[in-house]
Design an enzyme around this catalytic site. Structure first.
Site, mmCIF file in Angstrom:
data_model
loop_
_atom_site.group_PDB
_atom_site.id
_atom_site.type_symbol
_atom_site.label_atom_id
_atom_site.label_comp_id
_atom_site.label_asym_id
_atom_site.label_seq_id
_atom_site.Cartn_x
_atom_site.Cartn_y
_atom_site.Cartn_z
ATOM 1 N N PRO A 25 0.845 -1.197 0.000
ATOM 2 C CA PRO A 25 0.000 0.000 0.000
ATOM 3 C C PRO A 25 0.879 1.245 0.000
ATOM 4 O O PRO A 25 1.821 1.337 0.781
ATOM 5 C CB PRO A 25 -0.781 -0.123 1.307
ATOM 6 C CG PRO A 25 0.048 -1.021 2.179
ATOM 7 C CD PRO A 25 0.754 -1.953 1.245
ATOM 8 N N MET A 26 0.584 2.175 -0.887
ATOM 9 C CA MET A 26 1.361 3.419 -0.969
ATOM 10 C C MET A 26 0.442 4.603 -1.202
ATOM 11 O O MET A 26 -0.273 4.639 -2.215
ATOM 12 C CB MET A 26 2.365 3.331 -2.131
ATOM 13 C CG MET A 26 3.560 2.463 -1.810
ATOM 14 S SD MET A 26 4.614 2.283 -3.261
ATOM 15 C CE MET A 26 3.664 1.097 -4.231
ATOM 16 N N THR A 27 0.478 5.560 -0.292
ATOM 17 C CA THR A 27 -0.294 6.787 -0.451
ATOM 18 C C THR A 27 0.178 7.512 -1.696
ATOM 19 O O THR A 27 1.357 7.812 -1.819
ATOM 20 C CB THR A 27 -0.097 7.685 0.791
ATOM 21 O OG1 THR A 27 -0.640 7.007 1.912
ATOM 22 C CG2 THR A 27 -0.786 9.027 0.616
ATOM 23 N N HIS A 169 -5.192 -1.286 8.183
ATOM 24 C CA HIS A 169 -3.945 -0.555 8.482
ATOM 25 C C HIS A 169 -3.864 -0.351 9.998
ATOM 26 O O HIS A 169 -4.569 0.487 10.564
ATOM 27 C CB HIS A 169 -3.968 0.786 7.759
ATOM 28 C CG HIS A 169 -2.655 1.517 7.743
ATOM 29 N ND1 HIS A 169 -1.626 1.244 8.618
ATOM 30 C CD2 HIS A 169 -2.195 2.528 6.951
ATOM 31 C CE1 HIS A 169 -0.590 2.052 8.355
ATOM 32 N NE2 HIS A 169 -0.922 2.831 7.349
ATOM 33 N N TYR A 174 -0.543 5.113 13.194
ATOM 34 C CA TYR A 174 -1.905 5.589 12.917
ATOM 35 C C TYR A 174 -2.874 5.028 13.971
ATOM 36 O O TYR A 174 -2.457 4.402 14.933
ATOM 37 C CB TYR A 174 -2.305 5.234 11.482
ATOM 38 C CG TYR A 174 -1.529 6.047 10.457
ATOM 39 C CD1 TYR A 174 -1.723 7.426 10.355
ATOM 40 C CD2 TYR A 174 -0.595 5.455 9.618
ATOM 41 C CE1 TYR A 174 -1.006 8.190 9.435
ATOM 42 C CE2 TYR A 174 0.125 6.214 8.691
ATOM 43 C CZ TYR A 174 -0.088 7.582 8.604
ATOM 44 O OH TYR A 174 0.618 8.331 7.702
ATOM 45 N N ARG A 222 -2.079 -5.196 8.938
ATOM 46 C CA ARG A 222 -0.710 -4.686 8.788
ATOM 47 C C ARG A 222 -0.307 -3.961 10.066
ATOM 48 O O ARG A 222 -1.026 -3.077 10.537
ATOM 49 C CB ARG A 222 -0.627 -3.714 7.611
ATOM 50 C CG ARG A 222 0.815 -3.403 7.225
ATOM 51 C CD ARG A 222 0.901 -2.470 6.041
ATOM 52 N NE ARG A 222 2.080 -2.760 5.232
ATOM 53 C CZ ARG A 222 2.813 -1.838 4.616
ATOM 54 N NH1 ARG A 222 2.510 -0.562 4.711
ATOM 55 N NH2 ARG A 222 3.849 -2.178 3.905
ATOM 56 N N GLY A 309 18.297 9.094 -4.781
ATOM 57 C CA GLY A 309 17.362 7.990 -4.984
ATOM 58 C C GLY A 309 17.812 6.765 -4.207
ATOM 59 O O GLY A 309 18.522 6.865 -3.219
ATOM 60 N N GLY A 333 7.185 -1.798 -2.755
ATOM 61 C CA GLY A 333 6.559 -0.505 -2.954
ATOM 62 C C GLY A 333 7.230 0.244 -4.074
ATOM 63 O O GLY A 333 6.838 0.166 -5.246
ATOM 64 N N ARG A 334 8.295 0.962 -3.702
ATOM 65 C CA ARG A 334 8.948 1.833 -4.688
ATOM 66 C C ARG A 334 9.428 1.058 -5.914
ATOM 67 O O ARG A 334 9.404 1.572 -7.033
ATOM 68 C CB ARG A 334 10.115 2.552 -4.019
ATOM 69 C CG ARG A 334 9.665 3.591 -2.994
ATOM 70 C CD ARG A 334 10.829 4.010 -2.124
ATOM 71 N NE ARG A 334 11.308 2.886 -1.325
ATOM 72 C CZ ARG A 334 12.513 2.758 -0.825
ATOM 73 N NH1 ARG A 334 13.402 3.694 -1.045
ATOM 74 N NH2 ARG A 334 12.850 1.699 -0.109
HETATM 75 C C1 PHB Z 1 2.951 8.514 3.687
HETATM 76 O O1 PHB Z 1 2.094 9.143 3.043
HETATM 77 O O2 PHB Z 1 4.144 8.826 3.688
HETATM 78 C C2 PHB Z 1 2.543 7.338 4.457
HETATM 79 C C3 PHB Z 1 1.206 6.991 4.472
HETATM 80 C C4 PHB Z 1 0.810 5.875 5.152
HETATM 81 C C5 PHB Z 1 1.733 5.122 5.817
HETATM 82 C C6 PHB Z 1 3.059 5.461 5.829
HETATM 83 C C7 PHB Z 1 3.464 6.576 5.135
HETATM 84 O O3 PHB Z 1 1.338 4.056 6.463
#
Ligand code: PHB
Length: 366
Positions: A25-27, A169, A174, A222, A309, A333-334
């Protein structure tokens, strides 16, 4: 080196994944007004076409007024946003993919540039962002009950829209993690105290989610030791403490743990090379997902904040751990932002052709 262990199927509840590769998951903040559009659907579809076994979406806001509220982070409520998500599911399925939404409530972690609407306060277990730093308001029992119901409503939406499962999440400092962490949970009721008591909120969320989706629907949780507020924070300093944290969650019906670390190769406790996902699998017997800088030499926050990077690295340590059964699934992710077809490239032996990560790539949804 063989990468075959990455390409073995895996069964999670009623679901068979074609391989062990998970999109983390990535915002992305690219859903104007909270509505994921055609570009978001195409972004996920490309990763499905690239061979990803399981996509976990960016965090999406459960139906509660204080849940997220960044303008371009997708909502998981409202007809417009849910119609957008339905298209995401359809596109991913059309490409042979499997997709879970990540259900998110940020609690006290907020961006001052994006205040909540008038009359809505940030909420958290004790109104603390970190120990000694008050922010927002402490949740009443009424707030807790409302948030639990909102998780259930979101879970029901996930199933109705055709998502193949869901992820909760509970990481990174959070809301759910604010209950787990004694640094932010200083309540005196049944939601606080021992490690096990600090899981009570998550347990009640899980029970409500289960009630909404039934026994067979895959539910992943998670969690992490680290917090955005404090990278060195730890929920558990020993395997025994980790077991106390996890056992109530297992009893509440979680199917797998997604164990977030910033570097998958970090040993979690002294005296063993097992990482967080390794210990979690060993202690619970449940499937686990590892994550953290896979095929990259630098962790994510550093690369978001600097113009440097991350370079591409090898896969042998990861694959050896997977082959030994330390964990079952591997989230990227990345690496997947830069290489939507990472699974196909790796399977074809083209690791040397993977593109390194640079934060400039975050500007678009390519
Ligand atoms: C972020 O936007 O950097 C971000 C969002 C949710 C996460 C961790 C990082 O769980």
């Amino acid at each position: 080196m063989t990468t075959d262990p990455l390409f073995q199927p895996f069964t999670l509840q009623n679901l068979t994944l074609k391989n062990r590769i998970v999109m983390a998951p990535m915002t992305r903040g690219k859903s104007p007004g909270g509505v994921p559009g055609a570009d978001v659907a195409a972004y996920y579809r490309r990763r499905a076409e690239g061979g990803v076994g399981l996509i976990v979406t960016e965090g999406t806001s459960i139906p509660h007024p204080a849940a997220v509220f960044y303008p371009d982070v997708p909502r998981f409520y409202g007809e417009d946003a849910l119609a957008g998500w339905k298209r995401v599911v359809e596109e991913v399925h059309a490409a042979g993919g499997v997709i879970f939404p990540q259900l998110w409530h940020v609690g006290v972690i907020r961006d001052p540039a994006h205040p909540l609407p008038a009359g809505v306060e940030p909420i958290s277990p004790s109104g603390l962002r970190v120990p000694g730093e008050p922010s927002g308001v402490a949740m009443t029992q009424g707030d807790i009950d409302a948030v639990i119901l909102a998780y259930g409503e979101a879970a029901a939406s996930a199933k109705r829209l055709g998502f193949d499962g869901l992820e909760i999440h509970a990481a990174h400092g959070y809301l759910i993690d604010q209950f787990f962490w004694d640094g932010t949970n200083q309540r005196t009721d049944r939601y606080a105290g021992s490690i096990a008591s600090r899981t009570t909120f998550a347990v009640e969320v899980l029970r409500e989610v289960r009630r909404a989706v039934g026994a067979e629907y895959p539910v992943v949780l998670r969690f992490s030791q680290w917090k955005l507020q404090d990278y060195s924070a730890k929920l558990a300093t020993t395997p025994q403490e980790l077991e106390q944290l996890l056992a109530p969650l297992v009893a509440a019906g979680v199917d797998a743990f997604h164990c977030s670390s910033r570097r998958f190769w970090d040993a979690e406790f002294a005296g063993s090379t097992l990482n967080l996902a390794g210990w979690t699998k060993k202690l619970t017997g449940l499937p686990t997902v590892t994550v953290g800088s896979v095929t990259l030499n630098e962790e994510f926050m550093t690369t978001f904040r600097s113009d440097e990077g991350a370079a591409v690295t090898g896969l042998s340590d990861l694959v050896e751990r997977l082959a030994r059964g330390e964990f079952d699934l591997v989230a990227l992710g990345r690496a997947l932002i830069m290489n939507p077809d990472w699974p196909k490239q790796v399977q074809a032996g083209k690791i040397g052709e993977l593109r390194p990560f640079h934060r400039d790539a975050l500007a678009t949804l390519a």
